[in-house]
Scaffold this motif. Structure first.
Motif, mmCIF file in Angstrom:
data_model
loop_
_atom_site.group_PDB
_atom_site.id
_atom_site.type_symbol
_atom_site.label_atom_id
_atom_site.label_comp_id
_atom_site.label_asym_id
_atom_site.label_seq_id
_atom_site.Cartn_x
_atom_site.Cartn_y
_atom_site.Cartn_z
ATOM 1 N N CYS A 102 0.616 2.611 -2.317
ATOM 2 C CA CYS A 102 1.016 3.571 -1.473
ATOM 3 C C CYS A 102 2.119 2.854 -0.494
ATOM 4 O O CYS A 102 1.925 1.732 -0.037
ATOM 5 C CB CYS A 102 0.026 4.129 -0.578
ATOM 6 S SG CYS A 102 -1.106 5.293 -1.409
ATOM 7 N N GLN A 103 3.319 3.605 0.056
ATOM 8 C CA GLN A 103 4.015 2.868 0.834
ATOM 9 C C GLN A 103 3.378 2.531 2.137
ATOM 10 O O GLN A 103 2.671 3.302 2.690
ATOM 11 C CB GLN A 103 5.263 3.867 1.180
ATOM 12 C CG GLN A 103 6.305 3.317 1.926
ATOM 13 C CD GLN A 103 7.505 4.395 2.377
ATOM 14 O OE1 GLN A 103 7.393 5.418 1.955
ATOM 15 N NE2 GLN A 103 8.695 3.723 2.772
ATOM 16 N N GLY A 104 3.638 1.081 2.584
ATOM 17 C CA GLY A 104 3.130 0.973 3.743
ATOM 18 C C GLY A 104 1.821 0.231 3.443
ATOM 19 O O GLY A 104 1.231 -0.507 4.488
ATOM 20 N N THR A 123 0.850 -0.076 -8.879
ATOM 21 C CA THR A 123 1.296 0.929 -7.863
ATOM 22 C C THR A 123 0.762 1.036 -6.774
ATOM 23 O O THR A 123 -0.767 1.009 -6.735
ATOM 24 C CB THR A 123 1.507 2.207 -8.554
ATOM 25 O OG1 THR A 123 2.261 1.988 -9.810
ATOM 26 C CG2 THR A 123 2.107 3.230 -7.829
#
Length: 168
Positions: A136-138, A134
């Motif tokens: 973080c977006q970006g 997993t």
């Protein structure tokens, strides 16, 4: 046809069954002899290309066809081959690249066809790192696969998909 009709030992390429006659002479002497040549229409074909590329362990079915039908086909080598009793059906599963030769004959005629089974492999322990994760977006994550010795696997190509987005 004859490559020459005026020499003692011509090369004959008969297209059909027939008789050739030779007359030899010199002043005062003449002699005539003949030979009957029976031309056999006999063909051997294989239903695969002359080179087949497979991954190690993948069977390659090969069907031999004889014209006229009814003959027997022998194969060399037999290593890595499963054959029907008449040799018309073969399944090649060699462990290494192998040339297989199919041979069939009738009186006066021998036919041979060869197929090269190129065996390649991909390492069994192909792995992707990191394992499912997993982020973080970006954020970016470096996806890596097992590194192999290029000399051992000279033709391995890698392709990641999709190039944009993700598979769900």
């Amino acid at each position: 046809t004859l490559d020459s009709t005026m020499i003692a030992n011509p090369l004959a390429t008969p297209l059909q069954t027939g008789t050739y006659q030779l007359t030899a002479s010199n002043p005062g002497c003449i002699i005539t002899e003949s030979i009957f040549i029976s031309v056999v229409n006999f063909q051997l074909t294989l239903d695969v290309e002359d080179t087949v590329r497979v991954c190690k362990g993948t069977p390659v079915p090969i069907v031999a066809t004889l014209t006229p039908t009814g003959g027997v086909v022998s194969w060399t080598p037999v290593t890595g081959l499963q054959l029907t009793p008449n040799g018309l059906n073969a399944i090649a599963t060699p462990d290494e690249p192998t040339f297989y030769t199919a041979t069939a004959s009738v009186p006066g005629c021998i036919r041979k066809e060869t197929v090269f089974v190129w065996v390649d492999s991909i390492p069994n322990d192909l792995d992707i790192h990191p394992v499912d994760t997993t982020i973080c977006q970006g954020s970016k994550v470096l996806l890596t696969s097992t590194v192999y010795e290029p000399a051992e696997y000279p033709i391995v190509n890698f392709e990641w998909t999709p190039s944009l987005g993700q598979l769900t």
